[in-house]
Design a protein around this motif. Structure first.
Motif, mmCIF file in Angstrom:
data_model
loop_
_atom_site.group_PDB
_atom_site.id
_atom_site.type_symbol
_atom_site.label_atom_id
_atom_site.label_comp_id
_atom_site.label_asym_id
_atom_site.label_seq_id
_atom_site.Cartn_x
_atom_site.Cartn_y
_atom_site.Cartn_z
ATOM 1 N N LYS A 5 40.524 118.045 -71.720
ATOM 2 C CA LYS A 5 41.775 117.339 -71.952
ATOM 3 C C LYS A 5 42.781 118.383 -72.439
ATOM 4 O O LYS A 5 42.474 119.193 -73.314
ATOM 5 C CB LYS A 5 41.578 116.266 -73.023
ATOM 6 C CG LYS A 5 42.742 115.320 -73.161
ATOM 7 C CD LYS A 5 42.554 114.349 -74.308
ATOM 8 C CE LYS A 5 41.551 113.295 -73.963
ATOM 9 N NZ LYS A 5 41.504 112.221 -74.977
ATOM 10 N N ASP A 8 46.755 115.822 -74.125
ATOM 11 C CA ASP A 8 46.349 114.410 -74.113
ATOM 12 C C ASP A 8 46.125 113.831 -72.713
ATOM 13 O O ASP A 8 46.129 112.621 -72.545
ATOM 14 C CB ASP A 8 47.357 113.538 -74.874
ATOM 15 C CG ASP A 8 47.356 113.835 -76.366
ATOM 16 O OD1 ASP A 8 46.256 114.098 -76.897
ATOM 17 O OD2 ASP A 8 48.425 113.812 -76.987
ATOM 18 N N THR A 9 45.942 114.675 -71.709
ATOM 19 C CA THR A 9 45.642 114.207 -70.356
ATOM 20 C C THR A 9 44.350 114.852 -69.889
ATOM 21 O O THR A 9 44.192 116.073 -69.971
ATOM 22 C CB THR A 9 46.791 114.559 -69.381
ATOM 23 O OG1 THR A 9 47.991 113.975 -69.875
ATOM 24 C CG2 THR A 9 46.504 114.026 -67.993
ATOM 25 N N HIS A 10 43.429 114.034 -69.397
ATOM 26 C CA HIS A 10 42.119 114.532 -68.972
ATOM 27 C C HIS A 10 42.186 115.077 -67.546
ATOM 28 O O HIS A 10 42.902 114.545 -66.697
ATOM 29 C CB HIS A 10 41.067 113.423 -69.065
ATOM 30 C CG HIS A 10 39.683 113.961 -69.050
ATOM 31 N ND1 HIS A 10 38.989 114.166 -67.881
ATOM 32 C CD2 HIS A 10 38.875 114.369 -70.058
ATOM 33 C CE1 HIS A 10 37.808 114.665 -68.162
ATOM 34 N NE2 HIS A 10 37.714 114.807 -69.482
#
Length: 178
Positions: A5, A8-10
């Motif tokens: 991640k 905050d984005t996987h």
């Protein structure tokens, strides 16, 4: 490795396959030495001060056609720009303050569907803030805060008198570096 991640984005949101190329355990020490003319070797000032950490990752892009690949490349480039928290799936309780400075050649992605990036990070992984709150009701009050990390870490101690009584609330916030 399952994924990561960043900001905050996987990585799975972009259909990326992730492979860790180099995730060293410790960053290199900063050299603190001086060469003295006429003296053998160098004078070493010691001290455990570390350089920035670099983490090399290889991504594979799952795509259906050339247009799909081009669209994903633009989205991935936007995601990887800037600075943010870098969290690996196999260590979800730790993060690195990271940024990518190098560009990724478009030809590398188009020809193989894979690309490599190097995250430049602060030397140590961090935990989220650990906060202990206690209400002090007597003159003799002990609170023990343990640093379960691997490096000395400063903390913030905040004392707050919540009224006219002698009861004081204490909040200690600490980030653990490992």
């Amino acid at each position: 490795m399952m994924g990561l991640k960043f900001k905050d984005t996987h990585s799975s949101q972009y259909g990326l396959i992730v492979r860790s190329v180099d995730r060293n355990v410790l960053p290199p020490l900063k050299r603190r030495e001086i060469e003295i003319p006429g003296k053998h070797g160098t004078y070493d000032f010691d001290g455990n001060v570390y350089e920035k950490r670099t983490i090399s990752i290889e991504f594979g892009v799952v795509h259906y056609n050339f247009q799909d690949l081009r669209n994903k490349i633009r989205l991935i480039a936007a995601w990887l720009s800037g600075k943010g928290k870098l969290v690996f799936d196999d260590e979800p309780d730790k993060y690195y303050d990271a940024k990518i400075y190098q560009n990724v050649p478009l030809e590398q992605i188009i020809s193989s569907g894979r690309f490599s990036v190097i995250f430049e990070c602060q030397p140590f992984a961090l935990s989220e803030d650990i906060e202990n709150v206690a209400t002090i009701t007597s003159n003799n009050y002990n609170m023990i805060i343990e640093n379960n990390g691997t490096i000395e870490t400063p903390c913030i101690i905040e004392l707050k008198n919540t009224g006219t009584s002698t009861i004081t609330q204490i909040t200690i916030t600490k980030k653990v570096e490992v």
